[in-house]
Scaffold this active site. Structure first.
Site, mmCIF file in Angstrom:
data_model
loop_
_atom_site.group_PDB
_atom_site.id
_atom_site.type_symbol
_atom_site.label_atom_id
_atom_site.label_comp_id
_atom_site.label_asym_id
_atom_site.label_seq_id
_atom_site.Cartn_x
_atom_site.Cartn_y
_atom_site.Cartn_z
ATOM 1 N N ASP A 1 1.076 -1.070 0.542
ATOM 2 C CA ASP A 1 -0.107 0.070 -0.201
ATOM 3 C C ASP A 1 0.519 1.212 -0.111
ATOM 4 O O ASP A 1 2.242 1.339 0.529
ATOM 5 C CB ASP A 1 -0.910 0.137 1.021
ATOM 6 C CG ASP A 1 0.026 -0.224 2.544
ATOM 7 O OD1 ASP A 1 0.554 0.758 2.997
ATOM 8 O OD2 ASP A 1 0.619 -1.009 3.374
ATOM 9 N N ASP B 1 1.862 4.357 1.981
ATOM 10 C CA ASP B 1 1.910 5.152 3.460
ATOM 11 C C ASP B 1 0.946 5.925 3.624
ATOM 12 O O ASP B 1 0.677 6.848 2.805
ATOM 13 C CB ASP B 1 3.500 5.237 3.935
ATOM 14 C CG ASP B 1 3.968 5.534 5.170
ATOM 15 O OD1 ASP B 1 3.478 4.802 5.827
ATOM 16 O OD2 ASP B 1 4.337 6.998 5.369
#
Length: 294
Positions: free
Chosen positions: A212, A214
Site C-alpha cells: 500500500d 504510506d
C-alpha cells in the site's frame, strides 16, 4: 558449527513464501544458537537439486512483532544451517507515486531508524567494524532482478528502504520527512537484519513487496483491509515465482565464491587476539570462526 552442512540458499519471509511447488525433501529443524531462540524452526528443502532453507521471520502464524524479533539468532541459525546467500522478503509501504501496490523493489540502500534492537554480534571483549556503505549484495540483486523479469514481476532495481521501529505506522509528518530524504519504501524488518548478515559474511539482498501507500498519499484512507489482503496474497504468489526463477541462477553462478560479502570480516576485527573474550569467541564460532580459529 556442530556439523558440516551442504551449502544452501536462505529465504527469510512469511508463510506464503515457503509453500513452493516443487520443493521436496521438506523438514522442519530446530537450530540452537548462542544468541537465543530464532523466530521459528527452519524449513529445509530441495528445489531442482538446490538446497533451500526458509525462516519465518515472525514465526509461523505471525506471532512475533518487529521489535521483538531475535535478529541475531535468526542470522546465526541461517549461517549454521549452511546458508551462503540470503534473500529477505518483506512487506513495505510505498513513499513514491510511481511505486504502486503489487510492485517489488530490490532495495540497495537503507536508512536505519530503529532504536530498540541489538544490532551487532560483536561488542565488549571482541570488537569489529564492518563496512555498510553498500549494504546488500549487488551480485545477488542482479540475479533477483533478472529472475523478476523472467517471471513477469514488475520490479524496480535499486531504491532506499527506510526501516522504522514500529509497531505503529508513521505519522503524516514522519512520512513526509522520509519522502524528503528520497526514501522509496518503508518497513519495519530489514534492520538490523542486513547489518548482521554483513557481519556473518552472508550475501544478502532485500525484496521489498509493496502492499500500500504510506499515509502521505491523499487516497490512502480509501484503501480497505480487503484490498490490502488481496495485494498480500498476490505478492506471496509473486514471491514464490521469484524464488523458483532465482534459485537456478544462484546455483549456476560461478563467481559466487569470490563475492566480497563473503570476506566482510577480513579486516574488521579490531581486538587483539590475546585480549579477546573467550566466551564471545566461542559464541561467534559460526559467524566468524574462519578468522577466530586461526
Amino acid at each position: 558449527m556442530s556439523k558440516a552442512r551442504k551449502s544452501a540458499f536462505g529465504i527469510i519471509g512469511g508463510s506464503g513464501v515457503y509453500d513452493i511447488d516443487g520443493l521436496v525433501h521438506k523438514r522442519w529443524e530446530s537450530i540452537v544458537s548462542p544468541f537465543g531462540k530464532p523466530s521459528d524452526e527452519l524449513l529445509f528443502g530441495e528445489l531442482e537439486g538446490h538446497q533451500l532453507v526458509f525462516l519465518p521471520r515472525h514465526g509461523r502464524g505471525h506471532k512475533i512483532p518487529p521489535s521483538e524479533i531475535n535478529f541475531r539468532a535468526n542470522i546465526d541459525a541461517l549461517k549454521r544451517a549452511g546458508c551462503t546467500d540470503v534473500i529477505s522478503v518483506s512487506a513495505v509501504g510505498s513513499l513514491r507515486e510511481h511505486l504502486k501496490p503489487g510492485m517489488f523493489v530490490i532495495a540497495d540502500q537503507f536508512i536505519d531508524r530503529t532504536f530498540a534492537r541489538t544490532k551487532s554480534f560483536f561488542g565488549s571483549g571482541l570488537v569489529a567494524h564492518v563496512s555498510m556503505a553498500h549494504p546488500v549484495c549487488s551480485r545477488l540483486g542482479d540475479h533477483i532482478a533478472a529472475a523478476a523479469q523472467e517471471a513477469g514481476i514488475e520490479a524496480m532495481r535499486g531504491g532506499t528502504y527506510l526501516v522504522m521501529e514500529g509497531p505503529q505506522f508513521s505519522t503524516l509528518a514522519e512520512s513526509e520527512l522520509y519522502r524528503s530524504w528520497n526514501c522509496d519504501v518503508i518497513g519495519m524488518t530489514n534492520m538490523p537484519e542486513a547489518k548482521l548478515a554483513r557481519e556473518a559474511e552472508l550475501c544478502y539482498a532485500t525484496v521489498a513487496m509493496i502492499t500500500d501507500y504510506d499515509c502521505w498519499h491523499p487516497d490512502h484512507d480509501d484503501v480497505t483491509v480487503d484490498q490490502i489482503v488481496k495485494v498480500l496474497v498476490e505478492n506471496a504468489d509473486k514471491a514464490r515465482s521469484l524464488v523458483r526463477h532465482v534459485v537456478p541462477k544462484l546455483g549456476a553462478d560461478t563467481e559466487a565464491r569470490a563475492c566480497p560479502c563473503r570476506a566482510a570480516l577480513q579486516h574488521a576485527l579490531i581486538t587483539a587476539p590475546e585480549a579477546r573474550d573467550q566466551q564471545k569467541v566461542e559464541d561467534l564460532g559460526a559467524i566468524a570462526g574462519r578468522l577466530l580459529s586461526k
